[in-house]
Scaffold this active site. Structure first.
Site, short mmCIF file in Angstrom:
data_model
loop_
_atom_site.label_atom_id
_atom_site.label_comp_id
_atom_site.label_asym_id
_atom_site.label_seq_id
_atom_site.Cartn_x
_atom_site.Cartn_y
_atom_site.Cartn_z
N CYS A 270 0.80 -1.23 0.00
CA CYS A 270 0.00 0.00 0.00
C CYS A 270 0.84 1.28 0.00
O CYS A 270 0.80 2.04 -0.97
CB CYS A 270 -0.93 -0.01 1.21
SG CYS A 270 -2.07 -1.38 1.17
N1 LIG Z 1 -2.67 -5.78 2.08
C1 LIG Z 1 -3.21 -4.78 2.74
O1 LIG Z 1 -2.88 -4.54 3.89
C2 LIG Z 1 -4.26 -3.88 2.12
C3 LIG Z 1 -4.91 -2.95 2.94
C4 LIG Z 1 -5.85 -2.10 2.39
C5 LIG Z 1 -6.11 -2.17 1.04
N2 LIG Z 1 -5.47 -3.07 0.25
C6 LIG Z 1 -5.79 -3.08 -1.17
O2 LIG Z 1 -6.51 -4.27 -1.46
C7 LIG Z 1 -6.20 -4.70 -2.78
C8 LIG Z 1 -5.70 -6.13 -2.72
O3 LIG Z 1 -4.49 -6.16 -1.99
P1 LIG Z 1 -4.00 -7.45 -1.18
O4 LIG Z 1 -2.92 -7.01 -0.29
O5 LIG Z 1 -5.17 -8.19 -0.63
O6 LIG Z 1 -3.38 -8.29 -2.39
P2 LIG Z 1 -3.07 -9.86 -2.36
O7 LIG Z 1 -2.05 -10.07 -3.43
O8 LIG Z 1 -2.81 -10.33 -0.99
O9 LIG Z 1 -4.44 -10.50 -2.83
C9 LIG Z 1 -4.98 -10.27 -4.08
C10 LIG Z 1 -5.55 -11.59 -4.61
O10 LIG Z 1 -6.17 -11.32 -5.86
C11 LIG Z 1 -5.91 -12.41 -6.72
N3 LIG Z 1 -6.10 -11.96 -8.10
C12 LIG Z 1 -5.28 -11.23 -8.87
N4 LIG Z 1 -5.83 -11.01 -10.08
C13 LIG Z 1 -7.04 -11.61 -10.06
C14 LIG Z 1 -8.08 -11.74 -11.02
N5 LIG Z 1 -7.99 -11.18 -12.22
N6 LIG Z 1 -9.17 -12.45 -10.67
C15 LIG Z 1 -9.26 -13.03 -9.45
N7 LIG Z 1 -8.30 -12.94 -8.50
C16 LIG Z 1 -7.20 -12.24 -8.82
C17 LIG Z 1 -4.50 -12.82 -6.39
O11 LIG Z 1 -4.24 -14.15 -6.78
C18 LIG Z 1 -4.47 -12.64 -4.87
O12 LIG Z 1 -4.83 -13.82 -4.19
C19 LIG Z 1 -5.16 -3.71 -3.32
O13 LIG Z 1 -5.81 -2.71 -4.05
C20 LIG Z 1 -4.58 -3.12 -2.06
O14 LIG Z 1 -4.05 -1.82 -2.29
C21 LIG Z 1 -4.55 -3.94 0.77
#
Ligand SMILES: NC(=O)c1ccc[n+]([C@@H]2O[C@H](COP(=O)([O-])OP(=O)(O)OC[C@H]3O[C@@H](n4cnc5c(N)ncnc54)[C@H](O)[C@@H]3O)[C@@H](O)[C@H]2O)c1
Length: 461
Positions: A270
Protein backbone atom coordinates in the site's frame (compact mmCIF):
# COMPACT_ATOMS: atom_id res chain seq x y z
CA UNK A 1 -41.07 -3.62 -5.14
CA UNK A 2 -37.88 -2.17 -6.66
CA UNK A 3 -34.86 -4.32 -7.37
CA UNK A 4 -32.92 -2.32 -4.76
CA UNK A 5 -35.49 -3.07 -2.03
CA UNK A 6 -35.60 -6.74 -2.97
CA UNK A 7 -31.81 -6.95 -2.69
CA UNK A 8 -31.84 -5.09 0.65
CA UNK A 9 -34.43 -7.55 1.95
CA UNK A 10 -32.32 -10.49 0.83
CA UNK A 11 -29.34 -8.95 2.64
CA UNK A 12 -31.30 -8.30 5.82
CA UNK A 13 -32.72 -11.83 5.77
CA UNK A 14 -29.22 -13.30 5.23
CA UNK A 15 -30.50 -14.92 2.01
CA UNK A 16 -28.01 -13.00 -0.11
CA UNK A 17 -24.85 -14.78 -1.26
CA UNK A 18 -21.68 -12.69 -1.09
CA UNK A 19 -18.90 -13.15 -3.64
CA UNK A 20 -15.35 -11.94 -2.99
CA UNK A 21 -12.84 -11.73 -5.85
CA UNK A 22 -9.19 -11.82 -4.72
CA UNK A 23 -8.72 -13.86 -1.54
CA UNK A 24 -5.55 -12.16 -0.31
CA UNK A 25 -4.67 -9.94 2.64
CA UNK A 26 -7.67 -7.69 1.97
CA UNK A 27 -10.22 -10.10 0.48
CA UNK A 28 -9.97 -13.10 2.79
CA UNK A 29 -10.78 -11.23 6.04
CA UNK A 30 -13.74 -9.64 4.27
CA UNK A 31 -15.04 -12.99 3.06
CA UNK A 32 -14.59 -14.50 6.53
CA UNK A 33 -16.42 -11.67 8.23
CA UNK A 34 -19.45 -11.96 5.92
CA UNK A 35 -19.50 -15.72 6.48
CA UNK A 36 -19.29 -15.18 10.25
CA UNK A 37 -22.23 -12.78 10.00
CA UNK A 38 -24.41 -15.54 8.59
CA UNK A 39 -23.98 -15.16 4.80
CA UNK A 40 -23.17 -17.83 2.27
CA UNK A 41 -19.89 -16.73 0.69
CA UNK A 42 -18.25 -17.62 -2.61
CA UNK A 43 -14.60 -16.73 -3.19
CA UNK A 44 -12.88 -16.29 -6.54
CA UNK A 45 -9.15 -16.23 -7.16
CA UNK A 46 -6.87 -16.95 -10.10
CA UNK A 47 -4.39 -18.52 -7.68
CA UNK A 48 -5.30 -22.22 -7.66
CA UNK A 49 -3.25 -22.91 -4.52
CA UNK A 50 -5.23 -20.38 -2.52
CA UNK A 51 -8.51 -21.81 -3.79
CA UNK A 52 -7.47 -25.36 -2.88
CA UNK A 53 -6.27 -24.29 0.58
CA UNK A 54 -9.47 -22.40 1.40
CA UNK A 55 -11.68 -25.26 0.21
CA UNK A 56 -9.64 -27.59 2.44
CA UNK A 57 -10.26 -25.27 5.42
CA UNK A 58 -6.67 -24.00 5.48
CA UNK A 59 -5.63 -20.38 5.67
CA UNK A 60 -3.30 -19.12 2.94
CA UNK A 61 -2.71 -15.89 4.90
CA UNK A 62 -0.38 -15.63 7.89
CA UNK A 63 -2.22 -14.45 11.00
CA UNK A 64 -5.57 -15.95 9.96
CA UNK A 65 -6.13 -19.27 11.72
CA UNK A 66 -7.02 -22.43 9.77
CA UNK A 67 -9.92 -23.02 12.15
CA UNK A 68 -11.49 -19.71 11.16
CA UNK A 69 -11.28 -20.58 7.47
CA UNK A 70 -12.62 -24.09 8.07
CA UNK A 71 -15.57 -22.77 10.09
CA UNK A 72 -16.50 -20.17 7.46
CA UNK A 73 -17.09 -22.76 4.72
CA UNK A 74 -16.30 -20.36 1.91
CA UNK A 75 -16.79 -21.97 -1.48
CA UNK A 76 -13.69 -20.93 -3.38
CA UNK A 77 -13.41 -21.08 -7.19
CA UNK A 78 -10.86 -20.45 -9.90
CA UNK A 79 -13.66 -20.12 -12.47
CA UNK A 80 -16.27 -17.38 -12.29
CA UNK A 81 -19.49 -19.24 -13.25
CA UNK A 82 -20.66 -19.29 -9.61
CA UNK A 83 -20.61 -15.48 -9.64
CA UNK A 84 -24.06 -15.67 -11.20
CA UNK A 85 -25.42 -16.91 -7.84
CA UNK A 86 -23.89 -14.01 -5.93
CA UNK A 87 -26.07 -11.06 -4.93
CA UNK A 88 -23.09 -8.89 -4.09
CA UNK A 89 -19.58 -9.18 -5.52
CA UNK A 90 -16.69 -7.44 -3.75
CA UNK A 91 -13.51 -6.96 -5.78
CA UNK A 92 -10.24 -7.04 -3.80
CA UNK A 93 -7.63 -7.64 -6.49
CA UNK A 94 -4.16 -6.03 -6.54
CA UNK A 95 -3.62 -2.51 -7.86
CA UNK A 96 0.17 -2.23 -8.29
CA UNK A 97 2.24 0.33 -10.17
CA UNK A 98 4.39 -0.30 -13.24
CA UNK A 99 8.09 0.46 -13.77
CA UNK A 100 7.30 4.16 -14.29
CA UNK A 101 5.03 4.28 -11.22
CA UNK A 102 1.94 4.26 -13.39
CA UNK A 103 -1.24 2.53 -12.15
CA UNK A 104 -1.72 -1.04 -13.34
CA UNK A 105 -5.41 -1.83 -13.37
CA UNK A 106 -5.10 -5.02 -15.38
CA UNK A 107 -6.37 -7.21 -12.46
CA UNK A 108 -9.49 -5.01 -12.12
CA UNK A 109 -10.05 -5.10 -15.90
CA UNK A 110 -9.52 -8.88 -15.96
CA UNK A 111 -11.90 -9.41 -13.04
CA UNK A 112 -14.67 -7.45 -14.73
CA UNK A 113 -14.07 -9.35 -17.99
CA UNK A 114 -14.32 -12.67 -16.09
CA UNK A 115 -17.50 -11.52 -14.34
CA UNK A 116 -19.14 -10.15 -17.51
CA UNK A 117 -20.93 -13.34 -18.65
CA UNK A 118 -22.26 -13.89 -15.11
CA UNK A 119 -23.73 -10.48 -14.33
CA UNK A 120 -27.50 -10.30 -13.88
CA UNK A 121 -30.16 -7.95 -12.51
CA UNK A 122 -30.29 -7.68 -8.72
CA UNK A 123 -26.53 -7.72 -8.15
CA UNK A 124 -24.29 -5.19 -6.40
CA UNK A 125 -20.67 -4.84 -7.53
CA UNK A 126 -18.31 -3.17 -5.06
CA UNK A 127 -14.73 -2.26 -5.84
CA UNK A 128 -12.56 -2.46 -2.70
CA UNK A 129 -9.09 -2.16 -4.24
CA UNK A 130 -7.17 1.06 -3.62
CA UNK A 131 -7.16 3.20 -6.74
CA UNK A 132 -7.33 6.70 -8.21
CA UNK A 133 -10.56 8.75 -8.18
CA UNK A 134 -12.66 7.85 -11.18
CA UNK A 135 -11.78 4.16 -11.40
CA UNK A 136 -15.15 2.73 -10.36
CA UNK A 137 -16.88 5.01 -12.82
CA UNK A 138 -14.41 4.19 -15.61
CA UNK A 139 -14.39 0.43 -15.10
CA UNK A 140 -17.40 -0.85 -13.16
CA UNK A 141 -20.16 1.32 -14.66
CA UNK A 142 -19.34 0.43 -18.30
CA UNK A 143 -19.14 -3.27 -17.36
CA UNK A 144 -22.69 -3.11 -15.96
CA UNK A 145 -23.93 -1.08 -18.94
CA UNK A 146 -22.37 -3.62 -21.33
CA UNK A 147 -24.30 -6.37 -19.55
CA UNK A 148 -27.49 -4.39 -20.26
CA UNK A 149 -27.97 -3.43 -16.61
CA UNK A 150 -29.12 0.05 -15.58
CA UNK A 151 -27.04 1.30 -12.66
CA UNK A 152 -29.19 2.13 -9.65
CA UNK A 153 -32.19 0.29 -11.12
CA UNK A 154 -31.13 -3.24 -12.17
CA UNK A 155 -27.68 -3.40 -10.59
CA UNK A 156 -25.72 -1.39 -8.05
CA UNK A 157 -22.18 -0.03 -8.23
CA UNK A 158 -20.21 0.73 -5.08
CA UNK A 159 -16.77 1.78 -3.96
CA UNK A 160 -15.77 0.81 -0.43
CA UNK A 161 -12.02 0.72 0.22
CA UNK A 162 -10.32 -1.93 2.31
CA UNK A 163 -8.68 -0.60 5.45
CA UNK A 164 -7.02 -3.82 6.52
CA UNK A 165 -3.88 -3.67 8.70
CA UNK A 166 -2.39 -7.17 8.42
CA UNK A 167 -1.05 -8.53 11.68
CA UNK A 168 -3.18 -6.12 13.75
CA UNK A 169 -6.28 -7.87 15.17
CA UNK A 170 -7.96 -4.48 15.67
CA UNK A 171 -7.19 -3.30 12.14
CA UNK A 172 -9.68 -5.47 10.29
CA UNK A 173 -13.10 -5.29 8.66
CA UNK A 174 -15.76 -5.26 11.36
CA UNK A 175 -13.58 -3.22 13.73
CA UNK A 176 -12.53 -0.34 11.49
CA UNK A 177 -15.10 2.18 10.17
CA UNK A 178 -15.99 1.39 6.56
CA UNK A 179 -16.37 4.08 3.90
CA UNK A 180 -19.24 3.34 1.50
CA UNK A 181 -20.07 5.19 -1.70
CA UNK A 182 -22.64 4.41 -4.39
CA UNK A 183 -22.96 5.49 -8.01
CA UNK A 184 -26.56 6.62 -7.28
CA UNK A 185 -28.61 7.12 -4.08
CA UNK A 186 -30.15 3.65 -4.63
CA UNK A 187 -26.67 2.15 -4.93
CA UNK A 188 -25.63 3.82 -1.68
CA UNK A 189 -28.73 2.48 0.06
CA UNK A 190 -27.85 -1.04 -1.07
CA UNK A 191 -24.22 -0.49 -0.04
CA UNK A 192 -25.16 0.64 3.46
CA UNK A 193 -27.43 -2.39 3.91
CA UNK A 194 -24.72 -4.71 2.59
CA UNK A 195 -21.80 -3.49 4.69
CA UNK A 196 -24.05 -2.64 7.63
CA UNK A 197 -24.87 -6.34 7.87
CA UNK A 198 -21.22 -7.07 8.69
CA UNK A 199 -19.90 -4.01 10.50
CA UNK A 200 -21.43 -1.44 12.84
CA UNK A 201 -19.24 1.47 11.71
CA UNK A 202 -20.27 2.93 8.34
CA UNK A 203 -19.20 6.20 6.78
CA UNK A 204 -21.49 7.02 3.85
CA UNK A 205 -19.81 9.18 1.21
CA UNK A 206 -21.41 11.45 -1.36
CA UNK A 207 -19.60 10.06 -4.40
CA UNK A 208 -17.49 7.17 -5.60
CA UNK A 209 -14.58 9.50 -6.39
CA UNK A 210 -14.64 11.08 -2.90
CA UNK A 211 -14.32 7.63 -1.32
CA UNK A 212 -11.53 6.70 -3.75
CA UNK A 213 -9.69 9.92 -2.93
CA UNK A 214 -10.17 9.44 0.84
CA UNK A 215 -8.43 6.07 0.74
CA UNK A 216 -5.52 7.54 -1.21
CA UNK A 217 -5.29 10.52 1.13
CA UNK A 218 -5.04 8.19 4.15
CA UNK A 219 -2.10 6.35 2.62
CA UNK A 220 -0.43 9.47 1.25
CA UNK A 221 -0.68 10.93 4.75
CA UNK A 222 1.38 8.02 6.05
CA UNK A 223 3.89 8.13 3.20
CA UNK A 224 4.45 11.89 3.62
CA UNK A 225 4.85 11.67 7.39
CA UNK A 226 7.21 8.71 7.14
CA UNK A 227 9.18 10.66 4.52
CA UNK A 228 9.34 13.61 6.89
CA UNK A 229 10.53 11.56 9.84
CA UNK A 230 13.08 9.74 7.67
CA UNK A 231 14.44 13.12 6.62
CA UNK A 232 14.48 14.21 10.27
CA UNK A 233 16.45 11.07 11.10
CA UNK A 234 19.19 12.00 8.63
CA UNK A 235 19.35 15.52 10.00
CA UNK A 236 19.45 14.13 13.56
CA UNK A 237 22.33 11.83 12.67
CA UNK A 238 24.25 14.81 11.27
CA UNK A 239 23.52 16.72 14.49
CA UNK A 240 24.39 13.75 16.70
CA UNK A 241 20.92 13.80 18.22
CA UNK A 242 18.84 10.68 18.86
CA UNK A 243 15.80 11.07 16.60
CA UNK A 244 13.74 8.78 18.83
CA UNK A 245 14.32 10.99 21.82
CA UNK A 246 13.00 13.90 19.73
CA UNK A 247 9.91 11.95 18.62
CA UNK A 248 9.22 10.75 22.16
CA UNK A 249 9.45 14.31 23.43
CA UNK A 250 7.28 15.76 20.64
CA UNK A 251 4.69 13.09 21.40
CA UNK A 252 4.09 14.61 24.82
CA UNK A 253 2.25 17.47 23.08
CA UNK A 254 -1.40 16.55 23.51
CA UNK A 255 -2.65 18.23 20.32
CA UNK A 256 -1.57 18.74 16.72
CA UNK A 257 1.09 16.02 16.68
CA UNK A 258 1.06 12.35 15.74
CA UNK A 259 4.23 10.24 16.01
CA UNK A 260 5.70 8.38 13.05
CA UNK A 261 8.90 6.34 13.33
CA UNK A 262 11.78 6.36 10.87
CA UNK A 263 13.02 3.18 9.24
CA UNK A 264 14.97 1.72 6.34
CA UNK A 265 12.38 2.83 3.73
CA UNK A 266 8.80 1.92 2.86
CA UNK A 267 7.33 -1.50 2.22
CA UNK A 268 4.12 -3.41 1.66
CA UNK A 269 1.52 -3.32 -1.07
CA UNK A 270 0.00 0.00 0.00
CA UNK A 271 2.16 2.86 1.28
CA UNK A 272 4.98 2.68 -1.32
CA UNK A 273 2.46 2.21 -4.13
CA UNK A 274 -0.81 4.05 -3.54
CA UNK A 275 0.58 7.61 -3.47
CA UNK A 276 1.64 7.17 -7.08
CA UNK A 277 -2.01 6.60 -8.01
CA UNK A 278 -2.74 10.08 -6.72
CA UNK A 279 0.34 11.60 -8.36
CA UNK A 280 -0.62 9.98 -11.66
CA UNK A 281 -4.14 11.37 -11.50
CA UNK A 282 -2.84 14.82 -10.50
CA UNK A 283 -0.50 14.79 -13.51
CA UNK A 284 -3.42 13.93 -15.77
CA UNK A 285 -5.31 16.89 -14.31
CA UNK A 286 -2.32 19.21 -14.63
CA UNK A 287 -2.27 19.81 -10.85
CA UNK A 288 0.93 19.57 -8.78
CA UNK A 289 1.41 16.70 -6.32
CA UNK A 290 4.78 17.77 -4.97
CA UNK A 291 4.39 16.36 -1.46
CA UNK A 292 3.50 12.95 -2.80
CA UNK A 293 6.45 12.81 -5.17
CA UNK A 294 8.88 14.22 -2.61
CA UNK A 295 7.84 11.67 0.03
CA UNK A 296 8.43 8.94 -2.56
CA UNK A 297 11.90 10.28 -3.31
CA UNK A 298 12.91 10.61 0.37
CA UNK A 299 11.61 7.16 1.28
CA UNK A 300 13.07 5.50 -1.82
CA UNK A 301 16.49 6.94 -0.92
CA UNK A 302 16.55 5.32 2.55
CA UNK A 303 18.04 1.92 1.59
CA UNK A 304 21.05 3.70 0.02
CA UNK A 305 21.38 5.87 3.11
CA UNK A 306 21.39 2.78 5.33
CA UNK A 307 24.09 1.19 3.18
CA UNK A 308 26.14 4.39 3.52
CA UNK A 309 25.85 4.23 7.32
CA UNK A 310 26.82 0.56 7.29
CA UNK A 311 29.82 1.24 5.04
CA UNK A 312 31.01 4.10 7.28
CA UNK A 313 30.67 1.99 10.41
CA UNK A 314 32.63 -0.83 8.79
CA UNK A 315 35.29 1.62 7.55
CA UNK A 316 35.89 2.77 11.09
CA UNK A 317 36.70 -0.80 11.95
CA UNK A 318 39.00 -1.19 8.95
CA UNK A 319 36.58 -3.55 7.17
CA UNK A 320 35.64 -2.94 3.54
CA UNK A 321 31.99 -3.43 2.60
CA UNK A 322 33.21 -5.44 -0.37
CA UNK A 323 33.63 -8.97 0.93
CA UNK A 324 32.16 -8.10 4.35
CA UNK A 325 29.83 -10.62 5.97
CA UNK A 326 26.51 -8.91 6.58
CA UNK A 327 23.50 -10.54 8.24
CA UNK A 328 20.13 -8.94 7.48
CA UNK A 329 17.63 -9.26 10.32
CA UNK A 330 14.06 -9.24 9.01
CA UNK A 331 13.09 -9.46 5.33
CA UNK A 332 9.38 -8.71 5.68
CA UNK A 333 8.30 -5.10 5.32
CA UNK A 334 6.95 -4.85 8.86
CA UNK A 335 7.09 -6.87 12.08
CA UNK A 336 4.70 -9.75 12.56
CA UNK A 337 4.00 -10.53 8.89
CA UNK A 338 5.76 -12.70 6.30
CA UNK A 339 4.90 -10.24 3.50
CA UNK A 340 8.00 -9.09 1.59
CA UNK A 341 6.21 -7.07 -1.10
CA UNK A 342 8.15 -3.86 -1.76
CA UNK A 343 10.15 -4.54 1.43
CA UNK A 344 13.17 -2.21 1.74
CA UNK A 345 15.12 -5.32 2.81
CA UNK A 346 15.03 -6.50 -0.80
CA UNK A 347 16.57 -3.26 -2.10
CA UNK A 348 19.13 -3.32 0.72
CA UNK A 349 20.01 -6.90 -0.25
CA UNK A 350 20.35 -5.86 -3.91
CA UNK A 351 22.64 -2.95 -3.03
CA UNK A 352 24.79 -5.18 -0.81
CA UNK A 353 25.12 -7.81 -3.53
CA UNK A 354 26.06 -5.09 -6.01
CA UNK A 355 28.83 -4.05 -3.61
CA UNK A 356 29.92 -7.68 -3.29
CA UNK A 357 29.18 -8.03 0.40
CA UNK A 358 28.53 -11.59 1.56
CA UNK A 359 24.91 -11.50 2.67
CA UNK A 360 22.91 -13.92 4.81
CA UNK A 361 19.59 -13.28 6.49
CA UNK A 362 17.39 -14.31 9.37
CA UNK A 363 13.62 -13.89 9.38
CA UNK A 364 11.54 -16.34 11.42
CA UNK A 365 8.52 -15.72 9.15
CA UNK A 366 10.30 -15.87 5.77
CA UNK A 367 12.06 -19.25 5.52
CA UNK A 368 13.27 -18.77 1.89
CA UNK A 369 14.31 -15.59 0.12
CA UNK A 370 11.40 -14.83 -2.24
CA UNK A 371 11.42 -13.95 -5.92
CA UNK A 372 10.61 -10.25 -6.26
CA UNK A 373 10.07 -7.66 -8.96
CA UNK A 374 13.08 -5.70 -7.73
CA UNK A 375 15.33 -8.70 -8.33
CA UNK A 376 13.80 -9.22 -11.80
CA UNK A 377 11.60 -12.04 -10.57
CA UNK A 378 14.62 -14.07 -9.42
CA UNK A 379 14.84 -15.66 -5.97
CA UNK A 380 18.40 -15.66 -4.51
CA UNK A 381 19.35 -19.12 -3.30
CA UNK A 382 19.16 -18.19 0.39
CA UNK A 383 17.36 -19.57 3.41
CA UNK A 384 16.77 -17.94 6.76
CA UNK A 385 19.73 -18.86 9.01
CA UNK A 386 19.10 -19.98 12.59
CA UNK A 387 20.02 -17.07 14.84
CA UNK A 388 22.81 -18.33 17.10
CA UNK A 389 25.77 -16.71 18.90
CA UNK A 390 28.09 -18.48 16.44
CA UNK A 391 26.26 -17.02 13.42
CA UNK A 392 26.36 -13.53 14.94
CA UNK A 393 30.05 -13.75 15.83
CA UNK A 394 30.89 -14.82 12.27
CA UNK A 395 29.52 -11.55 10.81
CA UNK A 396 31.22 -8.24 10.18
CA UNK A 397 27.90 -6.53 10.73
CA UNK A 398 24.28 -7.27 11.53
CA UNK A 399 21.79 -4.95 9.87
CA UNK A 400 18.37 -4.73 11.53
CA UNK A 401 15.80 -4.06 8.83
CA UNK A 402 12.62 -5.38 10.47
CA UNK A 403 12.43 -6.37 14.14
CA UNK A 404 10.38 -9.53 13.79
CA UNK A 405 8.80 -10.77 17.02
CA UNK A 406 10.79 -13.51 18.69
CA UNK A 407 14.24 -12.22 17.71
CA UNK A 408 16.52 -12.17 20.76
CA UNK A 409 17.97 -8.67 20.42
CA UNK A 410 19.91 -8.93 23.65
CA UNK A 411 21.75 -11.91 22.16
CA UNK A 412 22.30 -9.99 18.92
CA UNK A 413 23.91 -7.10 20.76
CA UNK A 414 25.95 -9.43 22.90
CA UNK A 415 27.47 -11.43 20.06
CA UNK A 416 27.48 -9.30 16.88
CA UNK A 417 30.71 -7.33 16.35
CA UNK A 418 28.66 -4.46 14.87
CA UNK A 419 24.90 -3.82 14.78
CA UNK A 420 23.41 -1.28 12.40
CA UNK A 421 19.96 -0.53 13.73
CA UNK A 422 17.50 1.11 11.29
CA UNK A 423 14.49 0.81 13.60
CA UNK A 424 15.61 2.19 16.93
CA UNK A 425 15.54 -1.24 18.59
CA UNK A 426 18.47 -0.22 20.80
CA UNK A 427 17.68 3.44 20.85
CA UNK A 428 18.80 3.90 24.42
CA UNK A 429 22.17 2.30 23.80
CA UNK A 430 23.01 3.31 20.24
CA UNK A 431 26.17 5.20 19.41
CA UNK A 432 25.37 8.11 17.14
CA UNK A 433 27.43 9.59 14.31
CA UNK A 434 30.12 11.17 16.43
CA UNK A 435 30.06 7.94 18.42
CA UNK A 436 31.68 6.44 15.34
CA UNK A 437 34.60 8.86 15.80
CA UNK A 438 34.94 7.75 19.40
CA UNK A 439 34.93 4.21 18.18
CA UNK A 440 37.67 5.05 15.70
CA UNK A 441 39.84 6.36 18.51
CA UNK A 442 39.22 3.23 20.43
CA UNK A 443 40.08 1.14 17.38
CA UNK A 444 43.36 2.98 16.90
CA UNK A 445 44.41 1.55 20.25
CA UNK A 446 44.03 -1.82 18.45
CA UNK A 447 41.53 -3.15 20.90
CA UNK A 448 40.29 -6.57 19.93
CA UNK A 449 36.66 -6.39 18.89
CA UNK A 450 35.53 -8.30 21.98
CA UNK A 451 36.95 -5.55 24.17
CA UNK A 452 34.58 -2.96 22.68
CA UNK A 453 31.69 -2.53 25.10
CA UNK A 454 28.43 -3.92 23.72
CA UNK A 455 26.83 -0.46 23.56
CA UNK A 456 29.61 0.72 21.26
CA UNK A 457 28.82 -2.00 18.81
CA UNK A 458 25.43 -0.49 17.89
CA UNK A 459 24.89 2.42 15.54
CA UNK A 460 21.60 3.87 14.37
CA UNK A 461 20.99 4.11 10.66
N1 LIG B 1 -2.67 -5.78 2.08
C1 LIG B 1 -3.21 -4.78 2.74
O1 LIG B 1 -2.88 -4.54 3.89
C2 LIG B 1 -4.26 -3.88 2.12
C3 LIG B 1 -4.91 -2.95 2.94
C4 LIG B 1 -5.85 -2.10 2.39
C5 LIG B 1 -6.11 -2.17 1.04
N2 LIG B 1 -5.47 -3.07 0.25
C6 LIG B 1 -5.79 -3.08 -1.17
O2 LIG B 1 -6.51 -4.27 -1.46
C7 LIG B 1 -6.20 -4.70 -2.78
C8 LIG B 1 -5.70 -6.13 -2.72
O3 LIG B 1 -4.49 -6.16 -1.99
P1 LIG B 1 -4.00 -7.45 -1.18
O4 LIG B 1 -2.92 -7.01 -0.29
O5 LIG B 1 -5.17 -8.19 -0.63
O6 LIG B 1 -3.38 -8.29 -2.39
P2 LIG B 1 -3.07 -9.86 -2.36
O7 LIG B 1 -2.05 -10.07 -3.43
O8 LIG B 1 -2.81 -10.33 -0.99
O9 LIG B 1 -4.44 -10.50 -2.83
C9 LIG B 1 -4.98 -10.27 -4.08
C10 LIG B 1 -5.55 -11.59 -4.61
O10 LIG B 1 -6.17 -11.32 -5.86
C11 LIG B 1 -5.91 -12.41 -6.72
N3 LIG B 1 -6.10 -11.96 -8.10
C12 LIG B 1 -5.28 -11.23 -8.87
N4 LIG B 1 -5.83 -11.01 -10.08
C13 LIG B 1 -7.04 -11.61 -10.06
C14 LIG B 1 -8.08 -11.74 -11.02
N5 LIG B 1 -7.99 -11.18 -12.22
N6 LIG B 1 -9.17 -12.45 -10.67
C15 LIG B 1 -9.26 -13.03 -9.45
N7 LIG B 1 -8.30 -12.94 -8.50
C16 LIG B 1 -7.20 -12.24 -8.82
C17 LIG B 1 -4.50 -12.82 -6.39
O11 LIG B 1 -4.24 -14.15 -6.78
C18 LIG B 1 -4.47 -12.64 -4.87
O12 LIG B 1 -4.83 -13.82 -4.19
C19 LIG B 1 -5.16 -3.71 -3.32
O13 LIG B 1 -5.81 -2.71 -4.05
C20 LIG B 1 -4.58 -3.12 -2.06
O14 LIG B 1 -4.05 -1.82 -2.29
C21 LIG B 1 -4.55 -3.94 0.77
Amino acid sequence: MTTALRLIQRIKGREARIGVVGLGYAGLPLALRFAECGFAVSGFDVDGEKVTAINAGQSPIHGIADGRVAAARIEAHEEFAAAHECDAILICVPTPVGPHKEPILEPVRQTLASLAPHLRPGQAIALESTTYPGTTEEFVLPALAKAGLRVGKDAFALYSPEREDPGNPDGTFGKVPKLVAGATPECLEVGLALYGAATPHLVPMSSLAAAELTKLYENVFRAVNIGLVNELKRISHALDIDVHEVIDAAQTKPFGFMPFRPGPGLGGHCIPVDPYYLAWKARELGVPSDFVELAGRVNDAMPRYVIGRLRDALDVRGVALRGARVLLLGLAYKPGVPDTRESPAIEIFRLLEERQARVAYHDPLVPRFPATRRLHGQAPDLESQPLTPALLEAQDAVLIVTPQPGIDFAMVREHAPLVVDTRGVYRDAAVRVSGADALQLEMRGDFPSAAIPAYHRVIQA
